[in-house]
Scaffold this motif. Structure first.
Motif, PDB file in Angstrom:
ATOM      1  N   VAL A 214      -4.944  -3.612   8.705  1.00  0.00           N
ATOM      2  CA  VAL A 214      -5.002  -2.620   7.624  1.00  0.00           C
ATOM      3  C   VAL A 214      -3.872  -1.644   7.963  1.00  0.00           C
ATOM      4  CG1 VAL A 214      -6.500  -0.751   6.887  1.00  0.00           C
ATOM      5  CG2 VAL A 214      -7.386  -3.180   7.268  1.00  0.00           C
ATOM      6  N   ALA A 215      -3.709  -1.489   9.371  1.00  0.00           N
ATOM      7  CA  ALA A 215      -2.633  -0.135   9.575  1.00  0.00           C
ATOM      8  C   ALA A 215      -1.214  -0.251   9.005  1.00  0.00           C
ATOM      9  CB  ALA A 215      -2.644   0.248  11.050  1.00  0.00           C
ATOM     10  N   LEU A 216      -0.959  -1.550   9.216  1.00  0.00           N
ATOM     11  CA  LEU A 216       0.639  -2.002   8.912  1.00  0.00           C
ATOM     12  C   LEU A 216       0.854  -1.940   7.490  1.00  0.00           C
ATOM     13  CD1 LEU A 216       3.247  -2.963  10.211  1.00  0.00           C
ATOM     14  CD2 LEU A 216       2.397  -5.394   9.802  1.00  0.00           C
ATOM     15  N   PRO A 217       0.051  -2.647   6.636  1.00  0.00           N
ATOM     16  CA  PRO A 217       0.418  -2.234   5.163  1.00  0.00           C
ATOM     17  C   PRO A 217       0.489  -0.666   4.713  1.00  0.00           C
ATOM     18  CG  PRO A 217      -1.193  -4.080   5.331  1.00  0.00           C
ATOM     19  CD  PRO A 217      -1.052  -3.276   6.750  1.00  0.00           C
ATOM     20  N   VAL A 218      -0.578   0.168   5.328  1.00  0.00           N
ATOM     21  CA  VAL A 218      -0.478   1.390   4.962  1.00  0.00           C
ATOM     22  C   VAL A 218       0.940   1.976   5.451  1.00  0.00           C
ATOM     23  CG1 VAL A 218      -1.775   3.558   5.403  1.00  0.00           C
ATOM     24  CG2 VAL A 218      -3.076   1.556   5.078  1.00  0.00           C
ATOM     25  N   SER A 219       1.211   1.720   6.828  1.00  0.00           N
ATOM     26  CA  SER A 219       2.593   2.554   7.115  1.00  0.00           C
ATOM     27  C   SER A 219       3.531   2.162   6.453  1.00  0.00           C
ATOM     28  CB  SER A 219       2.603   2.225   8.718  1.00  0.00           C
ATOM     29  OG  SER A 219       2.941   0.826   8.517  1.00  0.00           O
ATOM     30  N   MET A 220       3.737   0.830   6.023  1.00  0.00           N
ATOM     31  CA  MET A 220       4.722   0.340   5.143  1.00  0.00           C
ATOM     32  C   MET A 220       4.819   0.935   3.753  1.00  0.00           C
ATOM     33  SD  MET A 220       6.817  -0.932   7.267  1.00  0.00           S
ATOM     34  CE  MET A 220       8.140  -1.324   5.763  1.00  0.00           C
ATOM     35  N   THR A 221       3.528   1.388   3.080  1.00  0.00           N
ATOM     36  CA  THR A 221       3.545   1.799   1.967  1.00  0.00           C
ATOM     37  C   THR A 221       4.215   3.441   1.977  1.00  0.00           C
ATOM     38  OG1 THR A 221       1.351   0.932   1.349  1.00  0.00           O
ATOM     39  CG2 THR A 221       1.854   3.059  -0.125  1.00  0.00           C
ATOM     40  N   LEU A 222       3.672   3.776   3.417  1.00  0.00           N
ATOM     41  CA  LEU A 222       4.508   5.465   3.505  1.00  0.00           C
ATOM     42  C   LEU A 222       6.002   5.244   3.328  1.00  0.00           C
ATOM     43  CD1 LEU A 222       1.878   7.037   6.079  1.00  0.00           C
ATOM     44  CD2 LEU A 222       2.465   7.665   3.791  1.00  0.00           C
ATOM     45  N   ALA A 223       6.592   4.028   4.159  1.00  0.00           N
ATOM     46  CA  ALA A 223       7.847   3.895   4.267  1.00  0.00           C
ATOM     47  C   ALA A 223       8.594   3.694   2.902  1.00  0.00           C
ATOM     48  CB  ALA A 223       8.192   2.505   5.088  1.00  0.00           C
ATOM     49  N   LEU A 224       7.734   2.992   2.038  1.00  0.00           N
ATOM     50  CA  LEU A 224       8.296   2.635   0.593  1.00  0.00           C
ATOM     51  C   LEU A 224       8.328   4.049  -0.130  1.00  0.00           C
ATOM     52  CD1 LEU A 224       9.248   0.928  -1.668  1.00  0.00           C
ATOM     53  CD2 LEU A 224       6.652   0.429  -2.232  1.00  0.00           C
ATOM     54  N   GLY A 225       7.468   4.987   0.216  1.00  0.00           N
ATOM     55  CA  GLY A 225       7.456   6.009  -0.668  1.00  0.00           C
ATOM     56  C   GLY A 225       8.604   6.905  -0.141  1.00  0.00           C
ATOM     57  N   TYR A 226       8.881   6.750   1.211  1.00  0.00           N
ATOM     58  CA  TYR A 226      10.089   7.519   1.590  1.00  0.00           C
ATOM     59  C   TYR A 226      11.410   6.973   0.988  1.00  0.00           C
ATOM     60  CZ  TYR A 226      13.351   9.592   4.919  1.00  0.00           C
ATOM     61  OH  TYR A 226      14.552  10.237   5.729  1.00  0.00           O
TER      62      TYR A 226
END
Length: 324
Positions: free
Chosen positions: A270-282
């Protein structure tokens, strides 16, 4: 002699290339001692947020990953390379951690970080030899080899930061590149390979997801270096891939595991997709020039913590509980 009789005399997989001190594997002992060092350095305030994530990988996550990934699949002469890396890893990781608290640029910081480049170089060479011997892509071993190859890029990036050779980038970007290739470049491909070993999955869908995971770290690095558009596209594809990987882990791995292991792997999934969504937003905010509130400091705090602890630590601990 029957095949069964011959097979019964073969050593257990873990005995092939896992050096030990008495009954304790060197990699396990290194991970425990590394955790003590990391906690001590964190408690004393010696490390900033980036350095905490960067130190955690060599001190704790890499030895855990080596303990789970290096099995009988690593036959001679590759086993000699991985054995040397496992013996050198504790020293290289400790010296690298010390280098983080030495002011840079400084010859001492460079000298302290250089042994870690030797450790990762051995892993990269092992990956090359294994890949050449196989003569092509063979999942999940290709995923593990990709992780072993990528981690040396992180070691080189850290040396560049210590040398203050940042090219046209800010120094923080070079340091984050070192973090990137220790987590997205090393821990994630190894975790994908261990998942494939556990499932025995030869489906085209799983191979597609893992293939994107393997090329993603390199494409993202290219995008950050040369093109915001490439960065956005690469992060988008990578985010979709890690989300798909997370679904596979949640649906097919977690239910088949003991509860403690399943809980750790579920958190990582669960943590990995959430962190990558933040990276996508950045990445989108960088490309469009519109602020989404995702500054570098925010990304280090949120994205970095999710990757280091939510994903990296939980994934490596989870697979260590039951080596596939």
């Amino acid at each position: 002699m029957s095949d069964r009789a011959a097979g019964s005399r073969k050593p257990a997989l873990d005995s092939v290339a896992q050096p030990s001190l008495g009954s304790i594997a060197v990699a396990d002992l290194s991970a425990v001692l590394g955790a003590v060092v990391w906690l001590a350095m964190t408690a004393t305030g010696e490390l900033d947020a980036i350095e905490r994530a960067l130190a955690l990988a060599p001190l704790v996550l890499v030895p855990l990953a080596l303990r789970t990934a290096v099995t009988g699949a690593f036959e001679a002469p590759v086993s000699r390379l991985t054995t040397a890396a496992i013996w050198l890893q504790p020293v290289g990781a400790l010296l690298l951690a010390v280098s983080l608290v030495v002011p840079s640029p400084a010859p001492l910081a460079v000298a302290l970080a250089t042994p870690w480049l030797a450790v990762t170089g051995l892993l990269g060479l092992a990956a090359f030899v294994r890949t050449r011997a196989r003569g092509g892509l063979v999942f999940p071993e290709t995923a593990i080899d990709a992780g072993f190859a990528y981690v040396s890029v992180g070691a080189v990036a850290l040396l560049l930061a210590h040398l203050d050779l940042t090219l046209w980038f800010d120094r923080v970007i070079i340091r984050l590149t070192a973090v990137h290739f220790h987590y997205a470049g090393f821990v994630l491909p190894v975790a994908a390979g261990l998942t494939g070993r556990h499932l025995g999955d030869h489906s085209r869908g799983f191979h597609t997801v893992v293939s994107v995971i393997l090329v993603g770290p390199a494409l993202i690095a290219v995008g950050i270096a040369f093109s915001p558009l490439v960065e956005v596209v690469a992060v988008s594809l990578f985010t979709v891939a890690v989300a798909g990987f997370g679904v596979v882990v949640l649906r097919r791995v977690v239910p088949s595991c003991p509860r403690p292991q399943g809980a750790l792997l579920g958190i990582a999934a669960v943590a990995l997709p959430v962190s990558m969504t933040l990276a996508l937003g950045y990445g989108v905010s960088t490309f469009t020039g519109r602020s989404l509130g995702l500054t570098i400091s925010t990304m280090v705090a949120l994205h970095g913590s999710l990757n280091a602890f939510g994903f990296g630590l939980c994934a490596t601990l989870g697979w260590r509980l039951s080596v596939p």
